[in-house]
Design an enzyme around this catalytic site. Structure first.
Site, PDB file in Angstrom:
ATOM      1  N   GLU A 177      24.657  22.103  -3.994  1.00 54.49           N
ATOM      2  CA  GLU A 177      24.747  22.010  -2.531  1.00 54.49           C
ATOM      3  C   GLU A 177      23.737  23.014  -2.001  1.00 54.49           C
ATOM      4  O   GLU A 177      23.645  24.122  -2.522  1.00 54.49           O
ATOM      5  CB  GLU A 177      26.131  22.439  -1.998  1.00 54.49           C
ATOM      6  CG  GLU A 177      27.258  21.473  -2.247  1.00 54.49           C
ATOM      7  CD  GLU A 177      28.616  22.017  -1.744  1.00 54.49           C
ATOM      8  OE1 GLU A 177      28.661  23.108  -1.134  1.00 54.49           O
ATOM      9  OE2 GLU A 177      29.631  21.338  -1.992  1.00 54.49           O
ATOM     10  N   GLU A 184      33.573  25.238  -7.304  1.00 59.69           N
ATOM     11  CA  GLU A 184      33.991  26.512  -6.700  1.00 59.69           C
ATOM     12  C   GLU A 184      35.457  26.829  -6.983  1.00 59.69           C
ATOM     13  O   GLU A 184      36.201  27.183  -6.073  1.00 59.69           O
ATOM     14  CB  GLU A 184      33.728  26.497  -5.184  1.00 59.69           C
ATOM     15  CG  GLU A 184      32.287  26.193  -4.836  1.00 59.69           C
ATOM     16  CD  GLU A 184      31.938  26.465  -3.365  1.00 59.69           C
ATOM     17  OE1 GLU A 184      32.808  26.968  -2.633  1.00 59.69           O
ATOM     18  OE2 GLU A 184      30.799  26.186  -2.974  1.00 59.69           O
ATOM     19  N   TYR A 238      23.525  19.445   1.339  1.00 59.21           N
ATOM     20  CA  TYR A 238      24.854  19.240   1.900  1.00 59.21           C
ATOM     21  C   TYR A 238      24.689  19.003   3.393  1.00 59.21           C
ATOM     22  O   TYR A 238      24.188  19.886   4.077  1.00 59.21           O
ATOM     23  CB  TYR A 238      25.740  20.462   1.633  1.00 59.21           C
ATOM     24  CG  TYR A 238      27.166  20.241   2.040  1.00 59.21           C
ATOM     25  CD1 TYR A 238      28.036  19.541   1.218  1.00 59.21           C
ATOM     26  CD2 TYR A 238      27.636  20.703   3.274  1.00 59.21           C
ATOM     27  CE1 TYR A 238      29.350  19.319   1.600  1.00 59.21           C
ATOM     28  CE2 TYR A 238      28.946  20.471   3.648  1.00 59.21           C
ATOM     29  CZ  TYR A 238      29.794  19.777   2.809  1.00 59.21           C
ATOM     30  OH  TYR A 238      31.087  19.533   3.192  1.00 59.21           O
ATOM     31  N   TYR A 250      32.359  13.529  -4.303  1.00 62.64           N
ATOM     32  CA  TYR A 250      33.334  14.572  -4.623  1.00 62.64           C
ATOM     33  C   TYR A 250      34.645  14.030  -5.187  1.00 62.64           C
ATOM     34  O   TYR A 250      35.350  14.725  -5.912  1.00 62.64           O
ATOM     35  CB  TYR A 250      33.617  15.425  -3.384  1.00 62.64           C
ATOM     36  CG  TYR A 250      32.435  16.294  -3.005  1.00 62.64           C
ATOM     37  CD1 TYR A 250      32.341  17.595  -3.468  1.00 62.64           C
ATOM     38  CD2 TYR A 250      31.398  15.801  -2.225  1.00 62.64           C
ATOM     39  CE1 TYR A 250      31.257  18.395  -3.154  1.00 62.64           C
ATOM     40  CE2 TYR A 250      30.308  16.589  -1.896  1.00 62.64           C
ATOM     41  CZ  TYR A 250      30.232  17.886  -2.360  1.00 62.64           C
ATOM     42  OH  TYR A 250      29.161  18.669  -2.061  1.00 62.64           O
TER      43      TYR A 250
END
Ligand SMILES: *[C@@H]1O[C@H](CO)[C@@H](O)[C@H](O)[C@H]1NC(C)=O
Ligand SMILES: *[C@@H]1O[C@H](CO)[C@@H](O)[C@H](O)[C@H]1NC(C)=O
Ligand SMILES: *[C@@H]1O[C@H](CO)[C@@H](O)[C@H](O)[C@H]1NC(C)=O
Ligand SMILES: *[C@@H]1O[C@H](CO)[C@@H](O)[C@H](O)[C@H]1NC(C)=O
Length: 540
Positions: free
Chosen positions: A261, A160, A293, A91
């Site tokens: 995810e 997101e 995830y 990430y």
């Protein structure tokens, strides 16, 4: 202890290094191994510890780069391998860190990487979205750091960001990031790597989201679409989980789609019965696998393992996933035998109550333009004004009609000021100068350059040559369209941040290439003063 395990890592990866893995390439809506054309299905695991995600409110910008510590990579890779993992998602990586050892160990284990480009404090903020010079520098620095590894599949330009109907305008800025990073990878002559987006699963916006990022010119749209899906909980099924409907929605998508995810934890332990569906006959025609995830057990309770120091303990979810993933062997097609049929882009969504992002995207960050603009100002913000006070200044100066058109943007109308991508400090100086010049024209003189002591007169330089061209395109009010590219090699910001004012540690924690140049201009005013003073002394 730490020292010796690092050394061991070097010895192991050096001793066992195999040939480079075959890069993954995209054709139509599928991934393939480049050399033998076998279709590639992502059997992925999200791999990043203590990451709270790109809220953009975290000014500490603290994160643990999961690819920078060979000892932890060495500890974890066997556990990933035993799950037949062929991809990890990271990430936030630190572009300044060395990733050679972890990337080599992953390569040796046949594991590819898809990495997000943002970091906690450097991501597109859904509440006040911008695609600016600082973010551009962060994103390109991550690409620069990872491009040399053949096991990098690509990048997510956001995760997101728009997450419901109230903040869909932010997607215009994310799509601008996609456009500019695709352009950057080409300009730098890097191996083809995809730039995608990872979306949430909000029923009101999911179709518009998918359409928006796959509409318009292909230079502006995503190379792959990642879906964060948590709708299969416990013993759900293909219909009830919504997987069937989602699969239908994406059956004519023109680029690869996969779960970025997955793994609902409402029912525990997680038995991962969705794996059979995802890699099964129906879904594997549309989806290129997915990323579970996540690896680490943390407060949010999604872990496959818990780690303590050098010890890894498998949790019940690990064994359930292991059983399911053992039979995740979709046949796929060979690249040579595959002629993409989904070649048409989607139609861009129309603006309405559930969609506020125009297909007209924000301008590319152009640090040269910002630098030229600042150099041209007669009045601007003082160097020692704090970031907090810069925020307040916007509130004051933008209260004057039309002053801020050149520095603001509206993703719904698709109107963006030419300087809307500059640093906050530079933008506020532009607005202050506009106000000042209007006052001077009215005969109100130099007292207008004050703003409670925050502004001062500047020794503006003449704007000829390249600067003249850029500034002409931008127009006096900053509402023009700049089409000239920055002069820096490799695309805007590649070799020079060019941003002209100082930036606090919080606003730009990364060392970026060309920061020396920033420093020079930052203190340019002082250098000029010193030179004048020096000349004065010699004359005397
Ligand atoms: C193609 O190459 C990949 C990785 O190099 C390998 O896993 C796969 O089995 C190969 N496909 C065939 C059909 O041999
Ligand atoms: C939309 O998302 C934001 C950010 O997560 C949240 O604060 C807001 O309440 C949400 N609005 C709706 C209508 O769901
Ligand atoms: C900024 O510098 C000026 C001198 O140029 C000084 O008068 C002022 O107090 C300083 N402001 C802050 C906030 O340090
Ligand atoms: C942005 O543009 C839209 C559409 O033209 C308009 O409705 C909205 O009020 C504008 N937003 C701002 C903050 O000006």
């Amino acid at each position: 202890m730490k020292f010796s395990s690092v050394l061991l890592g070097v010895a192991l990866s050096a001793g066992t290094a195999l040939a480079d893995v075959d890069p993954i390439v995209i054709k139509g809506s599928k991934f393939f191994y480049k050399t033998n054309g076998t279709e590639f299905f992502i059997r992925g695991v999200a791999y990043q510890q203590s990451y709270t995600g790109g809220s953009s409110t975290d000014n500490n910008n603290k994160y643990v780069d999961p690819l920078a510590d060979p000892a932890t990579c060495k500890r974890d890779i066997p556990y990933l391998q035993a799950l037949r993992t062929n991809t990890i998602r990271t990430y936030a990586i630190d572009p300044k860190a060395n990733h050679d050892e972890c990337m080599q160990m992953l390569q040796d284990a046949g594991i590819y990487v898809i990495s997000d480009l943002s970091s906690p404090a450097e991501s597109i903020n859904r509440d006040s979205p911008e695609w600016n010079v600082d973010l551009y520098n962060r994103y390109t620095s991550v690409i620069d750091a990872l491009a040399k590894y053949p096991n990098v599949i690509g990048f997510f330009a956001g995760n997101e960001v728009s997450n419901n109907h109230t903040n869909t305008d932010a997607s215009a800025f994310v799509k601008a990031a996609v456009r500019d990073m695709k352009k950057y990878i080409k300009a730098k002559n890097y191996r083809p790597m995809g730039v995608g987006y990872a979306t949430n699963d909000d029923s009101e916006i999911r179709v518009n989201m998918a359409n928006y990022f796959n509409c318009g010119p292909s230079e502006e749209s995503i190379d792959f679409w990642g879906y964060n899906v948590y709708s299969w909980c416990g013993d759900s099924n293909y219909q009830k989980s919504g997987y069937e409907a989602r699969t239908q929605e994406f059956s004519d998508y023109s680029v690869p789609v996969f779960f970025a995810e997955y793994g609902c934890n409402e029912v525990q332990p997680r038995k991962f019965t969705e794996v059979a569906a995802l890699f099964g006959e129906q879904m594997s025609k549309v989806w290129s696998g997915g990323i579970v995830y996540m690896y680490f057990q943390e407060e949010n309770d999604y872990g496959l393992v818990s780690v303590s120091g050098n010890t890894v303990s498998k949790l019940p979810d690990y064994d359930f996933l292991s059983k399911q993933i053992a039979s995740a062997t979709p046949t796929g097609v060979n690249s040579a035998a595959y002629t993409p049929t989904n070649t048409a882009a989607q139609a861009c969504p129309t603006i309405g109550s559930n969609w506020q992002a125009s297909e007209k995207l924000p301008p590319s960050p152009n640090p040269d333009l910002c630098e030229c603009m600042v150099k041209s100002l007669k009045c601007g913000v003082k160097d020692n004004v704090s970031d907090k006070d810069i925020g307040k200044l916007f509130g004051i100066v933008c209260g004057y009609d039309g002053i801020c058109d050149g520095i603001s943007g509206n993703a719904t109308s698709g109107k963006y000021g030419a300087y809307s991508m500059c640093q906050a400090r530079d933008r506020v100086s532009f607005a202050i100068n506009r106000y000042y010049e209007q006052q001077v024209a009215k005969g109100n003189g130099d007292s207008a350059c004050d703003f409670d002591g925050a502004a001062e007169l500047k020794s503006s330089s003449s704007t000829s040559g390249t600067c003249g061209t850029l500034l002409n395109e931008a127009g006096v009010e900053g509402t023009g369209t700049v089409t000239s590219s920055p002069t820096s090699p490799g695309g805007s910001g590649a070799a020079s941040t060019g941003s002209s004012s100082s930036s606090s540690a919080a606003a730009r924690p990364m060392a970026v290439p060309g920061s020396v140049q920033v420093g020079m201009w930052q203190f340019g005013a002082y250098i000029i003063t010193a030179v004048i003073a020096g000349v004065g002394m010699i004359v005397l």
